[in-house]
Enzyme design. Structure first.
Site, PDB file in Angstrom:
ATOM      1  N   TYR A  50       0.828  -1.211   0.000  1.00 16.91           N
ATOM      2  CA  TYR A  50       0.000   0.000   0.000  1.00 16.91           C
ATOM      3  C   TYR A  50       0.860   1.258   0.000  1.00 16.91           C
ATOM      4  O   TYR A  50       0.551   2.239  -0.683  1.00 16.91           O
ATOM      5  CB  TYR A  50      -0.941   0.001   1.201  1.00 16.91           C
ATOM      6  N   GLU A  65       1.097   6.639  -6.749  1.00 20.55           N
ATOM      7  CA  GLU A  65       0.017   7.583  -7.020  1.00 20.55           C
ATOM      8  C   GLU A  65       0.548   9.014  -7.027  1.00 20.55           C
ATOM      9  O   GLU A  65       0.157   9.831  -7.860  1.00 20.55           O
ATOM     10  CB  GLU A  65      -1.086   7.412  -5.974  1.00 20.55           C
TER      11      GLU A  65
END
Length: 216
Positions: free
Chosen positions: A145, A152
């Protein structure tokens, strides 16, 4: 009856997500082995529709938690789901961005998270949870993550040249990337808080399992 219907629904949902992420991961891996780095440019074209379907379906998970179907913290799941959907449909779906290598990396990380999560959920639903699978899910999901959140951020940075060169573009196209930059600080803060909550959730889940094992 209600319990049986909800169990069947949750099992079907997690199985469908597992199949979807498996298909995407297999397709991307096969293309990469066949075409090497050239496969990166066509990643969105070949798996973008399926990825979009999986991410739209993931919005249902927020209702699962809110309605009590799943026992899970709402905020971490909310952040994960919204980060992916906002980036996928407002940034990665832009034609200028689809051929970037970072899209391929981002899709891989999202699918790894799905493949870590949904098999574990399926095992829990059928009443035969597996401690090693729980440990793998809770342990590996956190660094993956983190990598996903970093990717991102890189994706947003890659959009800077398009924003600076977009004077000739129409106003509708300008609002899409601009909204991403406004949203980026919330992604950073939300990702940091999500990691802390995931670490806390991991500790609680593993301690609970250790207590069960000692009782058995």
């Amino acid at each position: 009856m209600r319990f049986s219907l909800s169990l069947a629904y949750l099992f079907s949902y997690n199985l469908l997500q597992f199949y979807g992420h498996t298909w995407i991961f297999t397709n991307m891996t096969a293309r990469f082995l066949s075409f090497g780095e050239d496969a990166q440019a066509g990643t969105f074209y070949f798996v973008g529709v399926m990825m979009g379907a999986c991410q739209l379906l993931s919005l249902l998970e927020l209702f699962h938690i809110a309605d009590g179907f799943e026992e899970c913290r709402l905020f971490p799941r909310f952040m994960q789901v919204m980060e992916r959907n906002v980036l996928l449909f407002l940034l990665i779906s832009l034609e200028e961005f689809q051929s970037k290598p970072v899209v391929c990396v981002q899709f891989y990380l999202w699918n790894i998270l799905g493949l870590l999560r949904y098999p574990h959920e399926l095992f829990c639903l059928i009443g035969t949870p597996y401690f090693k699978m729980l440990w793998v899910h809770q342990t590996l999901s956190i660094p993956v993550y983190l990598l996903s959140a970093v990717t991102e951020g890189i994706s947003i940075l890659h959009m800077l040249p398009y924003l600076s060169e977009s004077e000739g573009m129409d106003s509708v196209r300008l609002k899409v990337p601009a909204s991403i930059f406004i949203y980026s600080p919330y992604i950073l803060m939300g990702s940091s808080l999500t990691v802390l909550l995931l670490l806390k959730e991991r500790k609680e889940d593993l301690e609970s399992w250790n207590k069960k094992l000692k009782k058995d």
